[in-house]
Motif scaffolding. Structure first.
Motif, PDB file in Angstrom:
ATOM      1  N   HIS A   1       0.832  -1.211   0.000  1.00 47.82           N
ATOM      2  CA  HIS A   1       0.000   0.000   0.000  1.00 47.82           C
ATOM      3  C   HIS A   1       0.866   1.261   0.000  1.00 47.82           C
ATOM      4  O   HIS A   1       0.576   2.232  -0.723  1.00 47.82           O
ATOM      5  N   LYS A   2       1.940   1.250   0.762  1.00 48.93           N
ATOM      6  CA  LYS A   2       2.846   2.399   0.782  1.00 48.93           C
ATOM      7  C   LYS A   2       3.538   2.593  -0.564  1.00 48.93           C
ATOM      8  O   LYS A   2       3.737   3.726  -1.014  1.00 48.93           O
ATOM      9  N   LEU A   3       3.910   1.483  -1.209  1.00 47.65           N
ATOM     10  CA  LEU A   3       4.532   1.585  -2.532  1.00 47.65           C
ATOM     11  C   LEU A   3       3.565   2.188  -3.548  1.00 47.65           C
ATOM     12  O   LEU A   3       3.947   3.031  -4.362  1.00 47.65           O
ATOM     13  N   ARG A   4       2.298   1.763  -3.509  1.00 47.04           N
ATOM     14  CA  ARG A   4       1.313   2.334  -4.442  1.00 47.04           C
ATOM     15  C   ARG A   4       1.127   3.824  -4.194  1.00 47.04           C
ATOM     16  O   ARG A   4       1.024   4.619  -5.150  1.00 47.04           O
ATOM     17  N   GLN A   5       1.079   4.216  -2.931  1.00 48.64           N
ATOM     18  CA  GLN A   5       0.936   5.637  -2.609  1.00 48.64           C
ATOM     19  C   GLN A   5       2.139   6.434  -3.105  1.00 48.64           C
ATOM     20  O   GLN A   5       1.988   7.536  -3.650  1.00 48.64           O
ATOM     21  N   LYS A   6       3.331   5.879  -2.912  1.00 48.13           N
ATOM     22  CA  LYS A   6       4.541   6.582  -3.326  1.00 48.13           C
ATOM     23  C   LYS A   6       4.618   6.714  -4.836  1.00 48.13           C
ATOM     24  O   LYS A   6       5.005   7.772  -5.357  1.00 48.13           O
ATOM     25  N   ILE A   7       4.245   5.666  -5.557  1.00 50.13           N
ATOM     26  CA  ILE A   7       4.256   5.729  -7.019  1.00 50.13           C
ATOM     27  C   ILE A   7       3.261   6.774  -7.523  1.00 50.13           C
ATOM     28  O   ILE A   7       3.567   7.569  -8.421  1.00 50.13           O
ATOM     29  N   ALA A   8       2.056   6.791  -6.934  1.00 52.38           N
ATOM     30  CA  ALA A   8       1.053   7.780  -7.353  1.00 52.38           C
ATOM     31  C   ALA A   8       1.510   9.195  -7.043  1.00 52.38           C
ATOM     32  O   ALA A   8       1.292  10.124  -7.834  1.00 52.38           O
ATOM     33  N   GLN A   9       2.183   9.381  -5.891  1.00 53.06           N
ATOM     34  CA  GLN A   9       2.665  10.716  -5.524  1.00 53.06           C
ATOM     35  C   GLN A   9       3.750  11.198  -6.478  1.00 53.06           C
ATOM     36  O   GLN A   9       3.759  12.362  -6.897  1.00 53.06           O
ATOM     37  N   ILE A  10       4.674  10.311  -6.853  1.00 51.02           N
ATOM     38  CA  ILE A  10       5.747  10.701  -7.764  1.00 51.02           C
ATOM     39  C   ILE A  10       5.195  11.041  -9.147  1.00 51.02           C
ATOM     40  O   ILE A  10       5.640  11.996  -9.794  1.00 51.02           O
ATOM     41  N   LYS A  11       4.208  10.264  -9.611  1.00 45.67           N
ATOM     42  CA  LYS A  11       3.641  10.509 -10.932  1.00 45.67           C
ATOM     43  C   LYS A  11       2.896  11.838 -11.009  1.00 45.67           C
ATOM     44  O   LYS A  11       2.909  12.509 -12.041  1.00 45.67           O
ATOM     45  N   THR A  12       2.236  12.226  -9.918  1.00 44.68           N
ATOM     46  CA  THR A  12       1.441  13.465  -9.935  1.00 44.68           C
ATOM     47  C   THR A  12       2.244  14.701  -9.566  1.00 44.68           C
ATOM     48  O   THR A  12       1.842  15.810  -9.895  1.00 44.68           O
ATOM     49  N   SER A  13       3.382  14.521  -8.884  1.00 43.70           N
ATOM     50  CA  SER A  13       4.169  15.677  -8.461  1.00 43.70           C
ATOM     51  C   SER A  13       4.983  16.222  -9.625  1.00 43.70           C
ATOM     52  O   SER A  13       5.347  15.481 -10.549  1.00 43.70           O
TER      53      SER A  13
END
Length: 406
Positions: free
Chosen positions: A168-180
């Motif tokens: 779950h943390k990996l998915r959150q981190k990937i989504a954050q990097i893609k949107t930032s």
């Protein structure tokens, strides 16, 4: 025919005029890089000719210099994009591996759970025997050197829960990097070694203020900070803070913590700061604030005569320059593993010093000279001194003889 060998030698010049010229050129070049980066990110698609003309006009440089600056910044942007892409691929690879482990664990745990249910039905008399298709996947025992007293089946369920959290943390981190947005690091403007140049504080009181008044106060603070950054030609270092989880548990906290979190408008302050710094071309660097308060207390507060908040800010500034904070010699203790990250060592020291008053860190530090002076004045090695009861986690205990004799 042998190829000629070329060598390059680097030396430090002692000509003060050359040093002054190079420093001025570095300042102008860095400011031009920031403006070029801003224009390259704003214009879609970017027009190099317009950027070149604007750099020549604003920074009093020629066309060739502007072209070299634009080429350097373009390379930095492409490098940042490629690094972000590689980072996402790495995280996606970790997520794929974790997902495969989760699927295998779930399959094995579900099979063992069905076997246990069948055994329970047999014990209750609902079934005559366990089906041959159901077999135990885990022995009814604890793993060797087990400190939690869980069976292998229970331990597998705990492991599955931890793997799901990690995924779950990996998915959150990937989504954050893609949107930032793309973060481009142009390096430090000056080649300094992190020494203190000066310090001060901006007093802010936003407690129980209305929304409009709070925003006006924060705007004034951001204006003062950016003026200081422009005056001293320095970037601004901020700490990455996230109060989402704490705000969810706001009801369970005490009154003082609830009041502090409710009045702390960090997200609004960061939003105003980033907007104004982007407008003025000031670099903002976000750093992890881990153990910054303890490092400031132990290493810098008494050295420079700061308060604890200013000492922590000094640690953040050094961390923004990619400088590491090792433990000072006076806090060294046996059992340290050099291969571990330095933050693990600070964690051990923070546990030992937890509960100590901040004022106690201003006490004089224990030295061999002060202990010898006590003996010469008629004292003994067993006499405690004010310097011996500090919370620094000293290796030497009170009454220890550093010379080995009495």
């Amino acid at each position: 025919m042998t190829q000629a060998e070329s060598r390059t030698y680097v030396t430090t010049t002692t000509n003060r005029w050359a040093v002054a010229f190079l420093n001025d050129a570095a300042t102008v070049g860095y400011d031009a890089k920031i403006e070029s980066l801003k224009l390259l990110l704003e214009q879609k698609p970017p027009s190099k000719s317009k950027i070149n003309t604007q750099l020549q006009k604003n920074h009093d440089i020629n066309k060739r210099q502007a072209n070299s600056i634009i080429a350097y910044v373009e390379g930095a942007v492409k490098s940042a994009i490629e690094c972000r892409s590689n980072h996402i691929k790495l995280l996606q690879g970790k997520l794929k591996h974790t997902t495969e482990v989760i699927e295998k664990l779930e399959k094995k745990i579900n099979a063992h759970s069905k076997y246990l249910q069948a055994v329970e039905q047999v014990n209750r008399g609902k079934k005559k025997k366990v089906s041959k298709s159901l077999k135990p996947k885990y022995p009814d025992a604890c793993p060797m050197r087990c400190a939690h007293h869980l069976t292998l089946y229970q331990f597998a369920k705990v492991k599955l829960h931890q793997k799901k959290r990690y995924a779950h943390k990996l998915r959150q981190k990937i989504a954050q990097i893609k949107t930032s947005p793309v973060h481009v690091n142009l390096g430090n403007k000056y080649t300094v070694d992190g020494n203190l140049d000066g310090f001060s504080q901006i007093k802010v009181n936003i407690q129980s203020q209305p929304k409009g008044r709070t925003e006006a106060i924060l705007v004034d603070v951001v204006t003062d900070l950016t003026e200081l950054a422009l005056e001293h030609k320095r970037p601004i270092i901020v700490e990455k803070l996230d109060f989402t989880d704490k705000r969810k548990r706001l009801r369970e906290l005490n009154a003082r913590a609830r009041r502090m979190l409710s009045n702390f408008a960090y997200s609004k302050f960061l939003q105003l700061l980033l907007a104004r710094c982007f407008k003025l071309g000031i670099q903002v660097i976000e750093v992890n604030p881990a153990y910054s308060s303890w490092i400031g207390l132990i290493k810098f507060m008494s050295t420079y005569g700061m308060n604890s908040a200013t000492a922590a800010a000094f640690v953040l500034a050094r961390r923004g320059m990619f400088l590491s904070e090792r433990l000072p010699a006076r806090t060294a203790y046996q059992g340290m593993e050099p291969k571990k990250h330095t933050w693990s060592h600070w964690q051990s020291v923070a546990k030992r010093a937890k509960g100590s008053s901040r004022h106690s860190f201003y006490q004089p530090r224990l030295t061999v000279y002060s202990r010898l002076r006590s003996v010469r004045n008629g004292g003994s090695w067993d006499e405690p001194s004010s310097a011996a009861v500090n919370p620094f986690g000293e290796l030497r205990e009170v009454g220890e003889n550093p010379t080995g004799s009495r």
